[in-house]
Design an enzyme around this catalytic site. Structure first.
Site, PDB file in Angstrom:
ATOM      1  CG  HIS A 258       6.286   7.122   4.198  1.00  0.00           C
ATOM      2  ND1 HIS A 258       6.577   6.849   2.874  1.00  0.00           N
ATOM      3  CD2 HIS A 258       5.001   6.745   4.377  1.00  0.00           C
ATOM      4  CE1 HIS A 258       5.513   6.352   2.281  1.00  0.00           C
ATOM      5  NE2 HIS A 258       4.539   6.259   3.173  1.00  0.00           N
TER       6      HIS A 258
ATOM      7  N   GLY B 110       0.798  -1.223   0.000  1.00  0.00           N
ATOM      8  CA  GLY B 110       0.000   0.000   0.000  1.00  0.00           C
ATOM      9  C   GLY B 110       0.831   1.273   0.000  1.00  0.00           C
ATOM     10  CD  GLN B 111       6.842   2.720  -0.424  1.00  0.00           C
ATOM     11  OE1 GLN B 111       7.161   1.564  -0.690  1.00  0.00           O
ATOM     12  NE2 GLN B 111       7.734   3.642  -0.124  1.00  0.00           N
TER      13      GLN B 111
HETATM   14  P1  DGP Z   1       1.722   5.450   2.178  1.00  0.00           P
HETATM   15  O1  DGP Z   1       0.373   5.017   1.715  1.00  0.00           O
HETATM   16  O2  DGP Z   1       2.268   4.550   3.297  1.00  0.00           O
HETATM   17  O3  DGP Z   1       2.704   5.641   1.052  1.00  0.00           O
HETATM   18  O4  DGP Z   1       1.471   6.862   2.881  1.00  0.00           O
HETATM   19  C1  DGP Z   1       1.742   8.080   2.306  1.00  0.00           C
HETATM   20  C2  DGP Z   1       1.231   9.124   3.278  1.00  0.00           C
HETATM   21  O5  DGP Z   1       1.769  10.362   2.910  1.00  0.00           O
HETATM   22  C3  DGP Z   1      -0.287   9.296   3.290  1.00  0.00           C
HETATM   23  O6  DGP Z   1      -0.766   8.938   4.589  1.00  0.00           O
HETATM   24  C4  DGP Z   1      -0.523  10.765   3.010  1.00  0.00           C
HETATM   25  C5  DGP Z   1       0.831  11.375   3.200  1.00  0.00           C
HETATM   26  N1  DGP Z   1       1.131  12.473   2.305  1.00  0.00           N
HETATM   27  C6  DGP Z   1       1.134  12.426   0.944  1.00  0.00           C
HETATM   28  N2  DGP Z   1       1.490  13.616   0.447  1.00  0.00           N
HETATM   29  C7  DGP Z   1       1.773  14.413   1.517  1.00  0.00           C
HETATM   30  C8  DGP Z   1       2.205  15.760   1.643  1.00  0.00           C
HETATM   31  O7  DGP Z   1       2.448  16.490   0.674  1.00  0.00           O
HETATM   32  N3  DGP Z   1       2.340  16.243   2.912  1.00  0.00           N
HETATM   33  C9  DGP Z   1       2.112  15.468   4.024  1.00  0.00           C
HETATM   34  N4  DGP Z   1       2.273  16.036   5.221  1.00  0.00           N
HETATM   35  N5  DGP Z   1       1.703  14.187   3.926  1.00  0.00           N
HETATM   36  C10 DGP Z   1       1.534  13.675   2.695  1.00  0.00           C
END
Ligand code: DGP
Length: 116
Positions: free
Chosen positions: A102, A95-96
């Site tokens: 991160h 689900g990445q």
């Molecule tokens: P994943 O699905 O594990 O790849 O999670 C990616 C996460 O990143 C998701 O929970 C939303 C967050 N996210 C995506 N774009 C941004 C951004 O521009 N700023 C912040 N603070 N979070 C973000």
């Protein structure tokens, strides 16, 4: 300019609500929180996954720095005694969606298992 949004958060090109930073890791609030506390902890140097980070020179120390900052932020946000979850979605079936490693720090409510 990097096309990776998390690299751009590291450099300050994209704003984020930071809650911690060291030389090797940055912690900031997730844009789409799934719990009262939802913070992302990332390495400052780009790597798509933990495996990719470990393949870099000095990567093991930088991976440790990510987890050290995660536990420090969990403590500072009052989660150490209550408990919390650290999870790194990896690859397509994991689900990445952002391909810069991160670790999600989730807490502030009772979390359930298994995840979806
Ligand atoms: P994943 O699905 O594990 O790849 O999670 C990616 C996460 O990143 C998701 O929970 C939303 C967050 N996210 C995506 N774009 C941004 C951004 O521009 N700023 C912040 N603070 N979070 C973000």
């Amino acid at each position: 300019m990097s096309e990776c949004i998390f690299c751009r958060i590291v450099s300050g090109e994209i704003p984020a609500t930071e809650v911690g930073r060291t030389e090797d890791a940055v912690a900031f609030r997730d844009l789409n929180p799934q719990a009262p506390v939802h913070v992302l902890i990332i390495p400052t140097r780009h790597a798509a996954t933990a495996a990719d980070l470990l393949a870099q020179d000095g990567g093991a120390a930088r991976l440790a720095a990510v987890f050290a900052l995660a536990t420090r932020v969990a403590d500072e946000l009052g989660l150490a005694d209550r408990g919390y979850r650290l999870v790194a979605n990896t690859g397509a079936e994991g689900g990445q969606t952002v391909h810069h490693l991160h670790v999600h720090l989730l807490g502030g409510r009772q979390l359930t298992w298994p995840p979806g």
